[in-house]
Motif scaffolding. Structure first.
Motif, short mmCIF file in Angstrom:
data_model
loop_
_atom_site.label_atom_id
_atom_site.label_comp_id
_atom_site.label_asym_id
_atom_site.label_seq_id
_atom_site.Cartn_x
_atom_site.Cartn_y
_atom_site.Cartn_z
N THR A 63 49.73 89.92 33.15
CA THR A 63 49.58 91.34 32.83
C THR A 63 50.61 91.66 31.75
O THR A 63 51.79 91.34 31.90
CB THR A 63 49.84 92.21 34.08
N ILE A 64 50.14 92.27 30.68
CA ILE A 64 51.01 92.50 29.53
C ILE A 64 51.12 94.00 29.24
O ILE A 64 50.11 94.69 29.16
CB ILE A 64 50.46 91.78 28.28
N LEU A 65 52.35 94.48 29.11
CA LEU A 65 52.62 95.85 28.68
C LEU A 65 53.33 95.78 27.33
O LEU A 65 54.20 94.93 27.12
CB LEU A 65 53.49 96.59 29.69
N HIS A 66 52.97 96.69 26.45
CA HIS A 66 53.57 96.73 25.11
C HIS A 66 54.33 98.04 24.92
O HIS A 66 53.94 99.07 25.46
CB HIS A 66 52.47 96.64 24.04
N ASP B 33 59.82 95.64 23.64
CA ASP B 33 58.61 95.41 22.84
C ASP B 33 57.42 94.97 23.68
O ASP B 33 56.33 95.53 23.56
CB ASP B 33 58.89 94.38 21.74
N HIS B 34 57.61 93.96 24.54
CA HIS B 34 56.52 93.46 25.37
C HIS B 34 57.09 92.96 26.69
O HIS B 34 58.18 92.39 26.71
CB HIS B 34 55.80 92.27 24.70
N ILE B 35 56.33 93.15 27.76
CA ILE B 35 56.69 92.59 29.06
C ILE B 35 55.45 91.89 29.60
O ILE B 35 54.37 92.47 29.64
CB ILE B 35 57.15 93.68 30.06
N ILE C 171 58.82 87.25 35.09
CA ILE C 171 58.59 88.44 34.28
C ILE C 171 59.26 88.17 32.94
O ILE C 171 60.48 88.03 32.86
CB ILE C 171 59.16 89.71 34.95
N PHE C 172 58.45 88.05 31.90
CA PHE C 172 58.94 87.69 30.57
C PHE C 172 59.18 88.96 29.75
O PHE C 172 58.27 89.75 29.55
CB PHE C 172 57.93 86.78 29.88
N VAL C 173 60.40 89.13 29.31
CA VAL C 173 60.80 90.29 28.53
C VAL C 173 60.96 89.82 27.08
O VAL C 173 61.78 88.96 26.80
CB VAL C 173 62.11 90.90 29.08
N ILE C 174 60.13 90.39 26.20
CA ILE C 174 60.04 89.90 24.83
C ILE C 174 60.62 90.91 23.85
O ILE C 174 60.19 92.06 23.79
CB ILE C 174 58.58 89.59 24.47
N GLU C 175 61.58 90.43 23.08
CA GLU C 175 62.17 91.20 21.98
C GLU C 175 61.62 90.61 20.69
O GLU C 175 61.78 89.42 20.42
CB GLU C 175 63.69 91.10 22.00
N THR C 176 60.94 91.43 19.90
CA THR C 176 60.36 90.97 18.64
C THR C 176 61.24 91.42 17.48
O THR C 176 61.63 92.59 17.41
CB THR C 176 58.94 91.54 18.46
N LYS C 177 61.54 90.49 16.59
CA LYS C 177 62.33 90.79 15.40
C LYS C 177 61.42 90.66 14.18
O LYS C 177 61.01 89.57 13.81
CB LYS C 177 63.52 89.83 15.29
N ALA D 211 54.22 95.52 38.23
CA ALA D 211 53.64 95.99 36.97
C ALA D 211 53.16 97.44 37.10
O ALA D 211 53.37 98.26 36.21
CB ALA D 211 52.49 95.09 36.54
N GLN D 212 52.51 97.76 38.22
CA GLN D 212 52.04 99.13 38.44
C GLN D 212 53.21 100.10 38.54
O GLN D 212 53.17 101.19 37.98
CB GLN D 212 51.18 99.20 39.71
N HIS D 213 54.26 99.69 39.25
CA HIS D 213 55.44 100.55 39.39
C HIS D 213 56.07 100.83 38.03
O HIS D 213 56.41 101.97 37.71
CB HIS D 213 56.46 99.91 40.34
N LEU D 214 56.19 99.78 37.21
CA LEU D 214 56.77 99.98 35.88
C LEU D 214 55.91 100.91 35.03
O LEU D 214 56.43 101.75 34.30
CB LEU D 214 56.96 98.64 35.16
N ASN D 215 54.62 100.77 35.15
CA ASN D 215 53.72 101.65 34.40
C ASN D 215 53.92 103.12 34.78
O ASN D 215 53.72 104.00 33.95
CB ASN D 215 52.26 101.22 34.62
#
Length: 173
Positions: A15-18, A33-35, A42-48, A146-150
């Motif tokens: 499940t991806i959140l942007h 940026d993306h989770i 749970i992958f936390v993505i920082e985009t440069k 994921a639902q809680h974060l949303n």
């Protein structure tokens, strides 16, 4: 990065959140940026979104971008993303060990020093995420998190973005 995630990570397992902006305890915000939520972490993505030659290592507080004969220093994105994972762990009441930090540089960047395996270009980092196969979170728990974060994320809007930028400017001074 959105395209690389969609291409490589099947929605039945990920499940991806942007563009997630979250409230902080001090009244400020943090923007992620993306989770990617999965049973594998749970992958936390920082985009440069940077061009030019990038120099740095995981232990330096500042990295360097060289472009057009000029050099610019910027905060080590691994440290920046560590703050994101800590904020998420606290907000979601999830063990910090279940979070995995990923740093993505756009294809316009040339990574000139040896980087850790969680730092790279979009396709390589999507495959890095997919390489994890040990289940560390129950599938139902992943959906719940994921639902809680949303529900707790701030509304995606120009107003939220402005407030976040103002907070960043205030904390830099």
């Amino acid at each position: 990065m959105k395209r690389a995630l969609a291409k490589h990570l099947p929605p039945e397992r990920y499940t991806i959140l942007h563009d997630v902006t979250l409230p902080l305890e001090d009244g400020g915000t943090t923007q992620i940026d993306h989770i990617v939520f999965s049973p594998y972490g749970i992958f936390v993505i920082e985009t440069k979104n940077m061009a030019g030659r990038i120099y740095g290592n995981q232990h330096q507080s500042m990295w360097t971008q060289r472009i057009g004969g000029q050099s610019f220093r910027f905060q080590n994105p691994l440290r920046q993303n560590y703050k994101h994972t800590k904020a998420l762990a606290m907000l979601l009441n999830v063990a910090h060990e279940q979070f995995r930090s990923v740093i993505v540089f756009t294809d316009a960047a040339q990574l000139k020093t040896k980087m850790p395996s969680n730092v790279g270009k979009p396709a390589a980092m999507a495959l890095y995420i997919k390489s994890f196969s040990e289940r560390i979170i129950d599938t139902d728990e992943v959906k719940h998190i994921a639902q809680h974060l949303n529900h707790v994320r701030l509304e995606r809007s120009a107003k939220t973005n402005r407030a976040h930028i103002n907070y960043l400017e205030k904390t830099r001074n």
